[in-house]
Structures are given as structure tokens and as C-alpha cells.
Design a protein around this motif. Structure first.
Motif, PDB file in Angstrom:
ATOM      1  N   VAL A  71      -6.218  11.218 -43.509  1.00 17.84           N
ATOM      2  CA  VAL A  71      -7.278  10.384 -42.943  1.00 17.84           C
ATOM      3  C   VAL A  71      -8.623  11.085 -43.108  1.00 17.84           C
ATOM      4  CG1 VAL A  71      -8.161   9.315 -40.838  1.00 17.84           C
ATOM      5  CG2 VAL A  71      -5.691   9.328 -41.302  1.00 17.84           C
ATOM      6  N   THR A  72      -9.594  10.373 -43.671  1.00 16.53           N
ATOM      7  CA  THR A  72     -10.939  10.932 -43.840  1.00 16.53           C
ATOM      8  C   THR A  72     -11.985  10.194 -43.022  1.00 16.53           C
ATOM      9  OG1 THR A  72     -11.126   9.616 -45.877  1.00 16.53           O
ATOM     10  CG2 THR A  72     -10.503  11.940 -46.099  1.00 16.53           C
ATOM     11  N   GLY A  73     -11.572   9.141 -42.331  1.00 18.46           N
ATOM     12  CA  GLY A  73     -12.484   8.389 -41.487  1.00 18.46           C
ATOM     13  C   GLY A  73     -11.731   7.279 -40.796  1.00 18.46           C
ATOM     14  N   PRO A  74     -12.381   6.533 -39.898  1.00 18.61           N
ATOM     15  CA  PRO A  74     -11.705   5.466 -39.150  1.00 18.61           C
ATOM     16  C   PRO A  74     -11.054   4.407 -40.034  1.00 18.61           C
ATOM     17  CG  PRO A  74     -13.828   5.967 -38.146  1.00 18.61           C
ATOM     18  CD  PRO A  74     -13.780   6.719 -39.440  1.00 18.61           C
ATOM     19  N   HIS A  75     -11.619   4.201 -41.220  1.00 19.03           N
ATOM     20  CA  HIS A  75     -11.074   3.175 -42.125  1.00 19.03           C
ATOM     21  C   HIS A  75     -10.808   3.737 -43.522  1.00 19.03           C
ATOM     22  CE1 HIS A  75     -11.848  -0.174 -39.337  1.00 19.03           C
ATOM     23  NE2 HIS A  75     -12.988   0.437 -39.060  1.00 19.03           N
ATOM     24  N   GLU A  76     -10.698   5.045 -43.643  1.00 15.18           N
ATOM     25  CA  GLU A  76     -10.617   5.635 -44.972  1.00 15.18           C
ATOM     26  C   GLU A  76      -9.482   6.636 -45.091  1.00 15.18           C
ATOM     27  OE1 GLU A  76     -14.301   6.697 -47.542  1.00 15.18           O
ATOM     28  OE2 GLU A  76     -13.613   8.602 -46.672  1.00 15.18           O
ATOM     29  N   VAL A  77      -8.792   6.590 -46.213  1.00 17.80           N
ATOM     30  CA  VAL A  77      -7.662   7.474 -46.486  1.00 17.80           C
ATOM     31  C   VAL A  77      -7.827   8.070 -47.880  1.00 17.80           C
ATOM     32  CG1 VAL A  77      -5.178   7.571 -46.904  1.00 17.80           C
ATOM     33  CG2 VAL A  77      -6.049   6.232 -44.993  1.00 17.80           C
ATOM     34  N   MET A 133     -18.228  -9.610 -42.202  1.00 20.38           N
ATOM     35  CA  MET A 133     -17.086  -8.736 -41.985  1.00 20.38           C
ATOM     36  C   MET A 133     -16.986  -7.726 -43.125  1.00 20.38           C
ATOM     37  SD  MET A 133     -15.498  -9.546 -39.185  1.00 20.38           S
ATOM     38  CE  MET A 133     -13.834  -8.945 -39.410  1.00 20.38           C
ATOM     39  N   PRO A 134     -16.679  -6.448 -42.796  1.00 21.42           N
ATOM     40  CA  PRO A 134     -16.522  -5.432 -43.844  1.00 21.42           C
ATOM     41  C   PRO A 134     -15.369  -5.794 -44.767  1.00 21.42           C
ATOM     42  CG  PRO A 134     -16.664  -4.423 -41.655  1.00 21.42           C
ATOM     43  CD  PRO A 134     -16.498  -5.884 -41.455  1.00 21.42           C
ATOM     44  N   SER A 135     -15.482  -5.379 -46.023  1.00 20.13           N
ATOM     45  CA  SER A 135     -14.418  -5.616 -46.999  1.00 20.13           C
ATOM     46  C   SER A 135     -13.666  -4.303 -47.238  1.00 20.13           C
ATOM     47  CB  SER A 135     -15.028  -6.111 -48.312  1.00 20.13           C
ATOM     48  OG  SER A 135     -14.031  -6.280 -49.289  1.00 20.13           O
ATOM     49  N   TYR A 136     -12.332  -4.361 -47.107  1.00 15.02           N
ATOM     50  CA  TYR A 136     -11.505  -3.170 -47.291  1.00 15.02           C
ATOM     51  C   TYR A 136     -10.505  -3.398 -48.419  1.00 15.02           C
ATOM     52  CZ  TYR A 136     -13.283  -2.061 -42.609  1.00 15.02           C
ATOM     53  OH  TYR A 136     -14.099  -1.807 -41.532  1.00 15.02           O
ATOM     54  N   ASP A 137      -9.993  -2.289 -48.954  1.00 15.80           N
ATOM     55  CA  ASP A 137      -8.981  -2.391 -50.013  1.00 15.80           C
ATOM     56  C   ASP A 137      -7.687  -3.008 -49.482  1.00 15.80           C
ATOM     57  OD1 ASP A 137     -10.658  -1.104 -51.898  1.00 15.80           O
ATOM     58  OD2 ASP A 137     -10.080   0.860 -51.092  1.00 15.80           O
ATOM     59  N   TYR A 138      -7.368  -2.691 -48.225  1.00 11.64           N
ATOM     60  CA  TYR A 138      -6.141  -3.191 -47.608  1.00 11.64           C
ATOM     61  C   TYR A 138      -6.418  -3.625 -46.172  1.00 11.64           C
ATOM     62  CZ  TYR A 138      -4.005  -0.586 -51.466  1.00 11.64           C
ATOM     63  OH  TYR A 138      -3.678  -0.100 -52.714  1.00 11.64           O
ATOM     64  N   ASP A 139      -5.646  -4.588 -45.726  1.00 12.03           N
ATOM     65  CA  ASP A 139      -5.697  -4.946 -44.308  1.00 12.03           C
ATOM     66  C   ASP A 139      -5.026  -3.859 -43.471  1.00 12.03           C
ATOM     67  OD1 ASP A 139      -6.878  -7.523 -44.796  1.00 12.03           O
ATOM     68  OD2 ASP A 139      -4.890  -8.166 -45.499  1.00 12.03           O
ATOM     69  N   LEU A 140      -3.940  -3.317 -44.020  1.00 13.35           N
ATOM     70  CA  LEU A 140      -3.173  -2.281 -43.317  1.00 13.35           C
ATOM     71  C   LEU A 140      -2.764  -1.203 -44.306  1.00 13.35           C
ATOM     72  CD1 LEU A 140      -1.524  -1.121 -40.905  1.00 13.35           C
ATOM     73  CD2 LEU A 140       0.355  -2.617 -41.615  1.00 13.35           C
ATOM     74  N   PHE A 141      -3.024   0.039 -43.927  1.00 16.93           N
ATOM     75  CA  PHE A 141      -2.548   1.172 -44.714  1.00 16.93           C
ATOM     76  C   PHE A 141      -1.669   2.018 -43.802  1.00 16.93           C
ATOM     77  CE2 PHE A 141      -2.273   5.097 -46.958  1.00 16.93           C
ATOM     78  CZ  PHE A 141      -2.429   4.772 -48.302  1.00 16.93           C
ATOM     79  N   VAL A 142      -0.404   2.192 -44.212  1.00 16.09           N
ATOM     80  CA  VAL A 142       0.570   2.924 -43.407  1.00 16.09           C
ATOM     81  C   VAL A 142       0.812   4.284 -44.035  1.00 16.09           C
ATOM     82  CG1 VAL A 142       2.908   2.926 -42.454  1.00 16.09           C
ATOM     83  CG2 VAL A 142       1.659   0.766 -42.715  1.00 16.09           C
ATOM     84  N   ILE A 143       0.761   5.337 -43.229  1.00 17.54           N
ATOM     85  CA  ILE A 143       1.085   6.680 -43.705  1.00 17.54           C
ATOM     86  C   ILE A 143       2.463   7.036 -43.154  1.00 17.54           C
ATOM     87  CG2 ILE A 143       0.394   9.096 -43.770  1.00 17.54           C
ATOM     88  CD1 ILE A 143      -2.467   8.249 -43.302  1.00 17.54           C
ATOM     89  N   GLY A 144       3.446   7.040 -44.037  1.00 16.93           N
ATOM     90  CA  GLY A 144       4.821   7.342 -43.646  1.00 16.93           C
ATOM     91  C   GLY A 144       5.733   6.148 -43.818  1.00 16.93           C
TER      92      GLY A 144
END
Length: 448
Positions: free
Chosen positions: A117-123, A1-12
Motif C-alpha cells: 500500500v502506497t496511499g489510501p487508494h494506491e497499491v 467522482m475520482p476514476s480508479y483502475d479498479y473498484d476493489l483491489f484485494v491483497i491476499g
């Protein structure tokens, strides 16, 4: 599984974003929320909360006058706009602090920066940092729409209206929706001369025709000036600082303040959603499915940015359903049927379910029951303003399809009555309920 900085990132960090963030975090997710303005969003900072406080303040104009008929020796009172303005802004600041605490207490990381947003999983954050997330939630709300005409920069929107240095003697309000009619009532009660300008001859589109016609009648009698079939041509700023508003089919309108209340657009400009293949509709709204998912599998959206139902309680429910579904293993969807709504005009109006025209269009016919009366308080106060309550009923099943009302405390009464419509109760259930006398609400169970 890919490793991300956050499970959820909310904009707003408005109503929908805050609810989604804290519920997801409560389910064990690692959550961050980015907010470029102030925590609380439109409702808390520059919308329904401060506006409702102004509505309360405006009501005292009539209440103080009416009090004399009830035996109170009320002297002529002067209104202090800066005092109300500053008290309202202080309350907004207090509520913002509560929202901040809610995020902190639920272990949500708050990032006070603009995020794109800069990609499907990137901010990417305004400070230059890039972060990744398994899921990105767009909850950026909506932003006031301003007509494109020469001189429009001389007007303000509902974002700025709470910060006025002084009350205008003459105000032109552009639009005829709930924001326009609410501020028309507020400024009229504060003593301003109000002119409401609309490009059609319909106010409060979507509300029951009889109810909105009653508001138009009452507002006109009070002295609010309506200019219909009036499109903006240009706005001139004169040497003395006042404005001259030029519209079609009418003489130019002199004003000290121009307030644009011509709708709100989904706030997606410059968010970079195209970088992740997120589809937008022709109004710029994020296109989502019933589970709030966009055309990108890792990006979701809730609230006004989706342009489904622009109401704070709906955004909150969408945010909660999103978090429960994706992070709480409790899949659920928001039910958009029979959502009550209100306009905090003077007097206020409210409705739930089908209007008479909607019922006739769907079923061919319907039964309509009305009560047109003066509130007891208005009678003694010698105020001739009349309330109007309306039940729209299915012709065969007798199920109450809609309730619509205008009059003192209409929104407070409708909130309880909306339960009956949502539950599918019949007119007989209303008839069988004993009236609570004397009250305005009793009219709902006395229509025959």
C-alpha cells in the motif's frame, strides 16, 4: 467522482480474499487480487486441508491394529511417508487450480505479485507497476511466529512441515495450541518419538478444562512426552545433523526435527499500511470496526490479519459480508457468537459456546452434565481410550450454553449439535429427542 483502475483491489488470495473478490465481482465490481505466494492461502496450501489429510493418514495406524480384533488378518504394514506426502501435495495443487478457476470464472484479475500500500487508494506491485482502487482489502492472513533464541533458524514451522524429505525419528514440537497438539498426534502415529515443549503447563488455552485435561491424559498414555514450564534457551546443530534443544527446567532434548507451533502473527510486516494511516494493534493486526473498515475509510481487512477469530470459515464469512455490504447493497455483519471449533488431535476434540469456567464466571453458577464412556468400537478393539461429552447449562433457564467433547468423530458430531446451542435450545429439548442407537452421538441426549 475520482476514476480508479479498479473498484476493489484485494491483497491476499486466501479464503477471505477469494470469497470477497468473487462476490464483489458478481455484484458488478471491477476486481483484482494480488497474491505473492499461491492461491488458496494458509488453509488450502499449508494449513487445515493438507493437515487434515495427514490426520486421516495417521488414523490408519490405529485402524489397522484395531482391524485384527474385528477378524481381519492384517499383516504388519510399513508406512511410506513420501507416498502420503506427494499425494497430499498433489491434492493441494488440484485445489489451488480450483481456486484459480473460481477467480477467472468470476472475472477477477489475478496478479501473481507482492503488493504494498502506497496511499489510501494506491497499491504498488513488486514488478514496479502502480495501480489505484476505490477500495483496498487487506486479506494477507497470518504467519508462523518463531521464538527469538539462538539457533532458532534450525527449526521449521507448519509452513514447511508438509514438505519433509523423511520422517524424523525424534521430533520436538514447540507450543501447546491446536497446531502443536495436532502434529504431535500425527507424528506419533507415524512412529516418531514426540516431545511437546511449552512455556506454561496449560495446553489448548480457551478450550474446556476437563476436555483438554482428557487429551493430555490420553496423549501421555500413548507415549507423547510433555515438557512444561520450558522456555527456549538455544538450539544446537550437531555434527551428525541432529539437534540438541536446550530449554529451562529440563535436560537438553535430542531431536532430528524441531517444529515451531507457537502461534501465528498477523501478516502485515512491510505492507506499507502506515502510508494510508491504517492503525495496527500491538500484535500487528489491522484494527477494524464491525464492518471490517480500518482507520482509513478506503481500506478494509478480513480474516486472520485482523486477529479476531483465526478460523477459515470466519474469514470466508467476513469476506462475503464485506462484499455484500460495499458492492451488493446488502449490508450485513458477521455474528461471532457461538462459533464452533475443533482440534484434530488423536482423539479429536471440539467445542461450541461457553466453557464451564466461562459460564460460572458470567452467571455465578451453572449446571454441568457429562458422559464419560468408551466407544463401542474401542471396547471390541480392546482400546481403553475413553470419550468425554459435556453439556454446560444455565442454572435457571435450562438453556444449553455450551457443548464440549473429545472422542472419535467429535468434530463431525459437534457441527450438528452447534445448531442447537446457536438456536438457544434448552436441556429439555435434548432430553425430548429420541436417541439414535447405537451411536456415539446419542450420548448427547441421554445425560441426566
Amino acid at each position: 467522482m475520482p476514476s480508479y483502475d479498479y473498484d476493489l483491489f484485494v491483497i491476499g488470495a486466501g479464503s477471505g480474499g477469494v470469497r470477497a473478490s468473487r462476490v464483489a465481482a458478481a455484484h458488478g465490481a471491477k476486481v483484482a487480487v494480488a497474491e505473492e505466494h499461491r492461491v488458496g492461502g494458509t488453509c488450502v496450501i499449508r494449513g487445515c486441508v493438507p493437515k487434515k489429510l495427514l490426520v486421516y493418514g495417521a488414523h490408519f495406524a490405529e485402524d489397522l491394529q484395531d482391524a485384527k480384533r474385528f477378524g481381519w488378518q492384517v499383516p504388519d504394514c510399513l508406512f511410506d511417508w513420501p507416498a502420503l506426502r506427494d499425494n497430499v501435495l498433489s491434492e493441494v495443487e488440484r485445489l489451488e487450480g480450483i481456486y484459480n478457476s473460481t477467480l477467472v470464472n468470476n472475472k477477477v484479475e489475478l496478479i501473481p505479485e507482492r503488493a504494498t500500500v502506497t496511499g489510501p487508494h494506491e497499491v504498488k506491485l513488486a514488478g514496479g507497476r502502480t495501480v489505484t482502487a476505490g477500495i483496498i482489502l487487506i486479506a494477507t492472513g497470518a504467519w508462523p511466529d518463531v521464538p527469538d533464541c539462538p539457533g532458532s533458524e534450525h527449526g521449521i514451522t507448519s509452513n514447511e512441515v508438509f514438505h519433509l524429505e523423511a520422517l524424523p525419528k525424534r521430533i520436538v514440537i514447540a507450543g501447546a495450541g491446536y497446531i502443536a497438539n495436532e502434529f504431535a498426534g500425527i507424528f506419533h502415529q507415524f512412529g516418531s518419538h514426540v516431545t511437546l515443549v511449552n512455556r506454561t503447563d496449560v495446553i489448548l488455552r480457551g478450550y474446556d478444562e476437563q476436555i483438554r485435561d482428557r487429551l493430555l491424559q490420553i496423549s501421555t498414555v500413548k507415549g507423547i512426552d510433555f515438557k512444561f514450564h520450558a522456555a527456549f534457551e538455544k538450539v544446537e546443530k550437531l555434527e551428525d545433523g541432529s539437534l540438541m534443544v536446550h530449554v529451562t527446567n529440563h535436560d537438553p532434548i535430542p531431536a532430528d526435527l524441531l517444529l515451531f507451533a507457537t502461534g501465528r502473527r498477523p501478516n502485515t510486516a512491510g505492507l506499507g499500511l502506515e502510508n494510508a494511516g491504517v492503525a495496527l494493534d500491538d500484535k500487528g493486526a489491522v484494527v477494524v470496526d464491525a464492518d471490517n473498515k480500518s482507520t482509513c475509510d478506503s481500506i478494509y481487512a478480513v480474516g486472520d490479519v485482523t486477529n479476531r477469530v483465526q478460523l477459515t470459515p470466519v474469514a470466508i464469512r467476513e469476506g462475503h459480508a464485506f462484499a455484500d455490504t460495499l458492492f451488493g447493497n446488502k449490508p450485513r455483519r458477521v455474528d461471532y457468537d457461538c462459533i464452533p471449533s475443533a482440534v484434530f488431535s488423536h482423539p479429536p476434540l471440539a467445542g461450541v459456546g461457553m466453557t464451564e469456567s466461562q459460564a460460572r464466571e458470567k452467571y455465578g453458577s451453572c449446571k454441568v452434565y457429562t458422559s464419560d464412556f468408551r466407544a463401542m468400537k474401542n471396547v471390541l478393539a480392546d482400546r481403553h481410550e475413553r470419550a468425554l461429552y459435556k453439556l454446560v447449562v444455565h442454572s435457571e433457564t435450562e438453556v444449553v450454553l455450551g457443548i464440549h467433547m473429545i472422542g472419535p468423530d467429535a468434530p463431525e458430531i459437534l457441527q450438528a449439535a452447534a445448531v442447537a446451542v446457536k438456536a438457544g435450545l434448552t436441556k429439555q429439548a435434548f432430553d425430548d429427542t429420541v436417541a439414535l442407537h447405537p451411536s456415539m452421538a446419542e450420548e448427547l441426549v441421554l445425560m441426566r
